[in-house]
Design a protein around this motif. Structure first.
Motif, mmCIF file in Angstrom:
data_model
loop_
_atom_site.group_PDB
_atom_site.id
_atom_site.type_symbol
_atom_site.label_atom_id
_atom_site.label_comp_id
_atom_site.label_asym_id
_atom_site.label_seq_id
_atom_site.Cartn_x
_atom_site.Cartn_y
_atom_site.Cartn_z
ATOM 1 N N LYS B 7 7.995 -2.846 -31.884
ATOM 2 C CA LYS B 7 7.010 -2.692 -30.761
ATOM 3 C C LYS B 7 6.858 -1.003 -30.701
ATOM 4 N N SER B 8 8.330 -0.512 -30.968
ATOM 5 C CA SER B 8 7.820 1.037 -30.558
ATOM 6 C C SER B 8 7.007 1.744 -31.891
ATOM 7 N N VAL B 42 3.781 -0.587 -23.098
ATOM 8 C CA VAL B 42 3.028 -0.856 -24.473
ATOM 9 C C VAL B 42 3.816 0.162 -25.203
ATOM 10 N N GLU B 43 3.178 1.301 -24.557
ATOM 11 C CA GLU B 43 3.235 2.881 -25.750
ATOM 12 C C GLU B 43 4.472 3.148 -25.734
ATOM 13 N N ARG B 44 5.635 2.303 -24.524
ATOM 14 C CA ARG B 44 6.955 3.205 -24.475
ATOM 15 C C ARG B 44 8.103 1.688 -25.462
ATOM 16 N N GLY B 45 7.167 1.201 -26.158
ATOM 17 C CA GLY B 45 7.908 -0.050 -27.187
ATOM 18 C C GLY B 45 8.431 -0.883 -26.357
ATOM 19 N N ASN B 53 -4.051 -9.569 -25.021
ATOM 20 C CA ASN B 53 -3.648 -7.966 -25.042
ATOM 21 C C ASN B 53 -4.403 -6.853 -26.434
ATOM 22 N N ILE B 54 -4.240 -7.699 -27.319
ATOM 23 C CA ILE B 54 -3.652 -6.286 -28.443
ATOM 24 C C ILE B 54 -4.805 -6.368 -28.844
ATOM 25 N N VAL B 55 -6.145 -7.539 -28.419
ATOM 26 C CA VAL B 55 -7.002 -7.583 -28.869
ATOM 27 C C VAL B 55 -8.145 -6.902 -27.877
ATOM 28 N N LYS B 56 -7.970 -6.387 -26.566
ATOM 29 C CA LYS B 56 -8.185 -5.767 -25.171
ATOM 30 C C LYS B 56 -8.149 -4.355 -25.456
ATOM 31 N N LEU B 57 -6.802 -4.192 -26.162
ATOM 32 C CA LEU B 57 -6.633 -2.690 -26.496
ATOM 33 C C LEU B 57 -7.508 -2.239 -27.564
#
Lengths: 73, 73
Positions: B7-8, B42-45, B53-57
């Motif tokens: 995640k990080s 998400v950015e902070r892991g 949501n991965i695809v959206k980003l």
């Protein structure tokens, strides 16, 4: 023809890679540390699988995680 | 030194790509149709972000989804 959903596209990719390796769903699930029913749901495009399990499936299929997304926009 | 969590690692990648583009978290969130606090997590892991949501980003960052995983095993 409706567009293929993200979940279905991912599921088809997993199934295709699993078939290439000659693994059953149960075998792939065991290698990935996931439940067989869960892997079945992913392959059918029913599951919005999260990051950690995506990485587990890539490892179980012996490919880099990015290679699960070769068909993706 | 503990290993970097999945995640990080993903969060660092998103932050790095966002910074490259000069987007604020808010701007990226808006482009992706996600909440700013969620993108921060998400950015902070802290978030086990799921496939859709991965695809959206990836779309919001204008890169193929697979390129979010270049640092991954």
């Amino acid at each position: 023809m409706p567009p293929t959903s993200i979940k279905s596209r991912f599921g088809s990719r997993i199934r295709s890679l699993r078939d290439d390796r000659g693994f059953s769903q149960e075998e792939l699930a065991e290698r990935a540390g996931l439940h067989r029913n869960y892997v079945g749901g992913v392959e059918r495009g029913e599951r919005n699988i999260a990051l950690e399990n995506i990485v587990k499936l890539a490892k179980a299929l012996s490919i880099p995680t990015r290679d699960l997304f070769t068909d993706f926009p």
